[in-house]
Design a protein around this motif. Structure first.
Motif, PDB file in Angstrom:
ATOM      1  N   GLU A   1       4.972   4.996  12.723  1.00 55.42           N
ATOM      2  CA  GLU A   1       5.921   4.836  11.613  1.00 55.42           C
ATOM      3  C   GLU A   1       5.898   6.074  10.713  1.00 55.42           C
ATOM      4  OE1 GLU A   1       5.306   1.146   9.492  1.00 55.42           O
ATOM      5  OE2 GLU A   1       4.736   0.128  11.345  1.00 55.42           O
TER       6      GLU A   1
ATOM      7  N   LEU B   1       1.386   1.868  13.102  1.00 53.68           N
ATOM      8  CA  LEU B   1       1.548   2.459  11.770  1.00 53.68           C
ATOM      9  C   LEU B   1       1.626   3.997  11.794  1.00 53.68           C
ATOM     10  CD1 LEU B   1       1.992   1.447   8.892  1.00 53.68           C
ATOM     11  CD2 LEU B   1      -0.497   1.510   8.551  1.00 53.68           C
TER      12      LEU B   1
ATOM     13  N   GLY C   1       7.984  -0.824   3.747  1.00 58.40           N
ATOM     14  CA  GLY C   1       7.046  -1.916   3.514  1.00 58.40           C
ATOM     15  C   GLY C   1       7.522  -2.796   2.372  1.00 58.40           C
TER      16      GLY C   1
ATOM     17  N   ILE D   1      12.304   0.707   7.668  1.00 60.21           N
ATOM     18  CA  ILE D   1      11.477   0.818   8.871  1.00 60.21           C
ATOM     19  C   ILE D   1      10.960  -0.569   9.209  1.00 60.21           C
ATOM     20  CG2 ILE D   1       9.299   1.413   7.633  1.00 60.21           C
ATOM     21  CD1 ILE D   1       8.959   3.339  10.241  1.00 60.21           C
TER      22      ILE D   1
ATOM     23  N   PRO E   1       8.554  -2.806  12.107  1.00 67.21           N
ATOM     24  CA  PRO E   1       7.517  -2.594  13.124  1.00 67.21           C
ATOM     25  C   PRO E   1       7.780  -3.342  14.436  1.00 67.21           C
ATOM     26  CG  PRO E   1       6.745  -4.161  11.497  1.00 67.21           C
ATOM     27  CD  PRO E   1       8.111  -3.718  11.041  1.00 67.21           C
TER      28      PRO E   1
ATOM     29  N   GLY F   1       0.799  -1.228   0.000  1.00 66.48           N
ATOM     30  CA  GLY F   1       0.000   0.000   0.000  1.00 66.48           C
ATOM     31  C   GLY F   1       0.826   1.269   0.000  1.00 66.48           C
ATOM     32  N   GLY F   2       2.012   1.208   0.585  1.00 66.09           N
ATOM     33  CA  GLY F   2       2.898   2.355   0.536  1.00 66.09           C
ATOM     34  C   GLY F   2       2.533   3.507   1.450  1.00 66.09           C
ATOM     35  N   SER F   3       1.907   3.228   2.582  1.00 60.64           N
ATOM     36  CA  SER F   3       1.546   4.350   3.478  1.00 60.64           C
ATOM     37  C   SER F   3       2.789   5.037   4.022  1.00 60.64           C
ATOM     38  CB  SER F   3       0.653   3.862   4.618  1.00 60.64           C
ATOM     39  OG  SER F   3       1.374   3.043   5.523  1.00 60.64           O
ATOM     40  N   ASN F   4       3.848   4.264   4.290  1.00 62.64           N
ATOM     41  CA  ASN F   4       5.096   4.900   4.734  1.00 62.64           C
ATOM     42  C   ASN F   4       5.720   5.712   3.601  1.00 62.64           C
ATOM     43  OD1 ASN F   4       6.145   4.218   7.581  1.00 62.64           O
ATOM     44  ND2 ASN F   4       5.275   2.304   6.892  1.00 62.64           N
TER      45      ASN F   4
END
Ligand code: GRF
Length: 196
Positions: free
Chosen positions: A174, A171, A88, A108, A110, A12-15
């Motif tokens: 992060e 998340l 991710g 990164i 978790p 998803g690439g939220s970071n």
């Protein structure tokens, strides 16, 4: 001189979005590429929507890791990044690939490294009865999730937490930690950042 940052994703690439959003104004770096090992990674369309160049190097199209990484390197060479951010990114990179980027590649993870290297970090923290958990940004070295730690963000584990609720609560940490560490890294700061 503005540093060029390439971001590697698998999902998803939220970071990645948090990193891209941070590199504006007086930030000394800019995103130059978002690459994924899966052409279906949702983060590719999200990066493109933000005007960032994207590339998909499907690891399933290559016979072995070396061939996949050669294709990935070719794509990176074109973007000429100064720094690689794994965000991710779920492929194990070979020591040869890492050696070419060591000192210029961040990840990164978790968990509060050195605890829980590898997968299923939230479930493992719960199973261990940890009262604290969180995420870590570190330099990438040949040993998995083992490089110099550049920053950590922590939270308290509650009795109601599940692996899913922990993942959801970690998340956002992060998304705060990675951009803060990247800016310090670009500015030459190597001291450990701790976000409460
Ligand atoms: C995050 O939990 C990150 O820590 C891990 O992959 C998950 C998804 O990341 N490495 P993203 O939303 O694709 O950035």
């Amino acid at each position: 001189m503005t540093q060029r940052v390439a971001i590697l994703i698998s999902g998803g690439g939220s970071n990645m979005l948090a990193l891209v959003a941070s590199m504006t104004g007086d930030h000394p770096a800019r995103p130059v590429l978002v690459a994924a090992n899966d052409p279906a990674a949702a983060g590719l369309a999200r990066a493109a929507a933000g005007g960032i160049a994207t590339a998909a190097v499907d690891h399933r199209a290559y016979g072995d890791r070396a061939d996949f990484e050669a294709a990935l390197h070719a794509v990176l060479a074109e973007a000429r990044p100064d720094i690689l951010c794994l965000a991710g990114f779920m492929r194990i990179l070979t020591p040869d690939f890492i050696a070419r980027w060591e000192g210029r590649m961040l990840n990164i993870h978790p968990s509060l490294l050195p605890k829980y290297k590898g997968l299923h970090t939230h479930a493992r923290a719960l199973a261990a009865g940890d009262t604290e958990h969180g995420c870590t940004v570190h330099e990438v070295t040949a040993a998995l999730d083992d490089g110099p730690i550049l920053g950590q963000a922590r939270l308290r584990v509650t009795a109601q937490d599940t692996a899913e609720t922990l993942a959801a609560r970690v998340l956002p940490l992060e998304h705060r930690l990675y951009p803060a560490v990247l800016r310090r890294f670009v500015e030459g700061e190597r001291g450990m950042l701790t976000l409460a």
